[in-house]
Write an enzyme that holds these catalytic residues in place. Sequence first.
Site: not given
Length: 134
Positions: A7, A79, A130
């Site tokens: 994502h 992010h 991440e």
Amino acid sequence: MIGRLNHVAIAVKDLKAAAKVYRDTLGATLSAALPQPEHGVTVIFVELPNSKIELLEPLGADSPINAFLERNPGGGIHHVCYEVDDILAARDRMKAQGARILGSGEPKIGAHGKPVLFMHPKDFLGTLVELEQA
């Protein structure tokens, strides 16, 4: 080591208003709002055919995205999240290459119920990365 893009996260001040844009303007399918107290955010996922957009709203005064929203009052990309097959092996490999892991260095459970880690943006071309266990 790096897998698919899981994502792209967008920090917003008003989660309901952001969800409305994706739902009503773009016709997107959205998840329910999911508070993540351990991460200091509430999230909604925008489902795409090949990935997701994660809308992030601060959860409380100590939310780690409050500072981001102070610098970017209109919100913005916060992010990117990549999947890895083995988060501990990925962490150890990245640390051996000099990358810094934020927090304790131990994975936490993320919004998808899987272990996640965040890498220091200064080590990744100014982008907060991440990693999520696939």
